[in-house]
Enzyme design. Structure first.
Site, short mmCIF file in Angstrom:
data_model
loop_
_atom_site.label_atom_id
_atom_site.label_comp_id
_atom_site.label_asym_id
_atom_site.label_seq_id
_atom_site.Cartn_x
_atom_site.Cartn_y
_atom_site.Cartn_z
N GLU A 362 0.82 -1.23 0.00
CA GLU A 362 0.00 0.00 0.00
C GLU A 362 0.85 1.27 0.00
O GLU A 362 0.52 2.26 0.67
CB GLU A 362 -0.99 -0.02 1.18
CG GLU A 362 -1.93 -1.21 1.08
CD GLU A 362 -3.04 -1.22 2.09
OE1 GLU A 362 -3.57 -0.15 2.38
OE2 GLU A 362 -3.38 -2.31 2.57
C1 LIG Z 1 2.17 -9.51 0.87
C2 LIG Z 1 1.78 -8.46 -0.11
C3 LIG Z 1 0.43 -8.15 -0.28
C4 LIG Z 1 0.04 -7.20 -1.23
N1 LIG Z 1 -1.30 -6.99 -1.43
C5 LIG Z 1 -1.68 -6.20 -2.48
C6 LIG Z 1 -3.08 -6.06 -2.81
O1 LIG Z 1 -3.96 -6.63 -2.15
N2 LIG Z 1 -3.40 -5.30 -3.89
C7 LIG Z 1 -2.47 -4.66 -4.64
O2 LIG Z 1 -2.83 -4.01 -5.60
N3 LIG Z 1 -1.14 -4.77 -4.34
C8 LIG Z 1 -0.73 -5.52 -3.29
N4 LIG Z 1 0.61 -5.65 -2.98
C9 LIG Z 1 1.59 -4.98 -3.81
C10 LIG Z 1 2.26 -3.81 -3.12
O3 LIG Z 1 1.38 -2.74 -2.97
C11 LIG Z 1 3.50 -3.47 -3.98
O4 LIG Z 1 4.43 -4.53 -3.81
C12 LIG Z 1 4.12 -2.15 -3.58
O5 LIG Z 1 3.27 -1.07 -3.95
C13 LIG Z 1 5.50 -1.93 -4.25
O6 LIG Z 1 5.44 -2.17 -5.60
P1 LIG Z 1 6.51 -3.16 -6.28
O7 LIG Z 1 6.52 -4.42 -5.54
O8 LIG Z 1 6.21 -3.22 -7.73
O9 LIG Z 1 7.91 -2.47 -6.05
P2 LIG Z 1 8.58 -1.37 -7.00
O10 LIG Z 1 7.60 -0.30 -7.30
O11 LIG Z 1 9.24 -2.06 -8.13
O12 LIG Z 1 9.69 -0.78 -6.02
C14 LIG Z 1 10.94 -1.44 -5.80
C15 LIG Z 1 11.77 -0.53 -4.91
O13 LIG Z 1 12.03 0.70 -5.60
C16 LIG Z 1 11.59 1.78 -4.80
N5 LIG Z 1 11.09 2.84 -5.67
C17 LIG Z 1 10.23 2.73 -6.71
N6 LIG Z 1 10.00 3.92 -7.25
C18 LIG Z 1 10.72 4.83 -6.54
C19 LIG Z 1 10.90 6.24 -6.61
N7 LIG Z 1 10.25 6.98 -7.50
N8 LIG Z 1 11.73 6.81 -5.69
C20 LIG Z 1 12.38 6.08 -4.75
N9 LIG Z 1 12.24 4.74 -4.64
C21 LIG Z 1 11.43 4.12 -5.53
C22 LIG Z 1 10.50 1.21 -3.90
O14 LIG Z 1 10.30 1.99 -2.75
C23 LIG Z 1 11.08 -0.16 -3.61
O15 LIG Z 1 12.01 -0.07 -2.57
C24 LIG Z 1 1.01 -6.54 -2.00
C25 LIG Z 1 2.37 -6.82 -1.79
C26 LIG Z 1 2.76 -7.78 -0.88
C27 LIG Z 1 4.22 -8.09 -0.71
#
Ligand SMILES: Cc1cc2nc3c(=O)[nH]c(=O)nc-3n(C[C@H](O)[C@H](O)[C@H](O)COP(=O)(O)OP(=O)(O)OC[C@H]3O[C@@H](n4cnc5c(N)ncnc54)[C@H](O)[C@@H]3O)c2cc1C
Length: 381
Positions: A362
């Protein structure tokens, strides 16, 4: 300013605390090992009336406020972060139906969702777009009286057991964030599949899986909110989700503190309980301070929502602080328990694995710090 909770809120806290102590805490380690959401526990939440706590009575809810919802989250997380997460993810899907749904959608979907007879999931994240939510690639194309969905969603909590899904999908790919719409998709719709189940680090008692849409045809009336307004729907939904996650963090950290405080009084070293050593007292003090601050920020965000005030920034701040506090508290609880803390015989190692999610789901702590930083600079600069 009044920090006092109402009698109803205090009673709710007591009831949910007892529920979590009796039904959740004794099962949490087994849920973690099984990597499975236990549906009998979901049923117990339904029976306890917890699904509908803050929803209007006309849909079968208890009609309480957002502060009450946050109390539920905090207390559930003390027994099981996995179960608190399950309810949080459910609310992420039900909340936008309440706030953006048509009267027909509310009538059709809310009674079963508010009671918990049906579980729901909110699907925004995709394999190639999480933080960059406007970069999602799944598509919906209008075809007569239907929308046809294609794409994949990743890391969706409640995927599998959920029967109703609120999915954000591109309807006008040229327009970025302004070309996203949200749709209600029911389990069993042809072309809609539940994909790979995740083998997670923590919160393993919650269900997390991919979703697939392959020429999935849904009725036009399942568009939730206005066409191309889905980003706003998702962001306003996440404001409350973040408030709930913050309360989860305060609850989870509270559980770790309780274990550490008890252990510190029982464990003897150098002829006295380790609780007498200042090094231990300072760790316990920092835990208590952090938890209180995280709880107050979460409650303030919920209070602002109830008062109709803007609260995006408070929700983001509450979540970032609670995630930091939960991580530090769980890490330090392991330290207080020494070697035993490093084993699975005691809960803090599990709590630490659960807490890590709070920095990711989130809105990651990095993204939320950016949001808070940008808005603070704008306000003060
Ligand atoms: C157990 C679990 C349950 C979840 N449940 C849901 C759900 O019910 N519905 C749903 O839609 N999603 C869900 N998610 C997804 C979750 O919201 C995302 O994993 C989260 O938003 C991060 O996205 P990502 O994994 O693609 O990471 P990325 O966006 O790829 O980020 C990777 C890293 O890069 C950093 N980063 C990215 N962009 C920037 C920037 N501009 N500046 C600085 N740092 C940056 C991030 O902070 C992170 O450290 C869930 C995730 C998990 C692990």
């Amino acid at each position: 300013m009044d920090f006092k909770l109402s009698e109803e809120q205090e009673l709710l806290r007591k009831t949910v605390r007892e529920f979590a102590e009796k039904e959740l805490a004794p099962r949490d380690a087994a849920m973690d090992r099984a990597n499975e959401l236990p549906l009998d526990i979901v049923q117990k939440l339904v029976d306890a009336g917890l699904f509908g706590v803050y929803f209007p009575e006309e849909y079968g809810g208890a009609g309480a406020d957002s502060v009450s919802a946050v109390i539920v989250m905090e207390e559930l997380a003390k027994g099981s972060a996995s179960i608190a997460l399950t309810l949080d993810a459910h609310w992420l899907a039900v909340d936008p139906i309440l706030h953006f749904g048509t009267p027909e959608q509310k009538k059709r979907f809310l009674p079963d969702l508010v009671s918990g007879n049906k579980l729901a999931a909110f699907a925004l994240t995709e394999p190639a777009a999480g933080s960059d939510a406007a970069g999602i690639q799944s598509r919906a194309v209008k075809d007569g009286a239907s929308w046809v969905l294609n794409g994949t969603k990743a890391f969706i909590t409640n995927a599998g057991p959920a029967e109703v899904y609120v999915a954000a999908v591109k309807t006008d790919p040229e327009k970025g964030a302004r070309g996203i719409s949200t749709f209600i998709v029911e389990k069993g719709t042809p072309g809609f599949t539940i994909g790979k189940k995740e083998d997670k680090m923590g919160c393993r008692g919650s269900a997390t899986a991919e979703l697939g849409f392959s020429d999935c045809r849904i009725p036009a009336e399942n568009l939730l909110g206005e066409e191309n307004n889905g980003f706003r729907v998702a962001m306003s939904t996440l404001d409350f989700g973040r408030t709930c996650v913050a309360a989860m963090g305060a609850g989870l950290a509270g559980a770790a503190l309780k274990v550490a405080a008890k252990y510190a009084q029982e464990r003897q070293a150098f002829g006295q309980p380790i609780a007498r050593f200042q090094a231990i007292q300072f760790m316990i003090a920092d835990m208590a301070i952090g938890i209180e601050a995280a709880r107050l920020l979460a409650y303030e965000a919920a209070w602002r929502r109830d008062a109709g005030l803007p609260y995006s920034k408070q929700a983001a701040m509450a979540k970032v602080l609670a995630a930091d506090v939960a991580m530090k508290t769980c890490r330090d609880a392991i330290q207080v328990l020494g070697g035993y803390g490093y084993t699975r015989d005691y809960p803090p190692e599990r709590y630490l694995r659960d807490a890590k999610l709070l920095e990711i789901g989130e809105g990651t702590s990095e993204i939320l710090r950016m949001v808070i930083g940008t808005s603070t600079i704008k306000e003060l600069g």
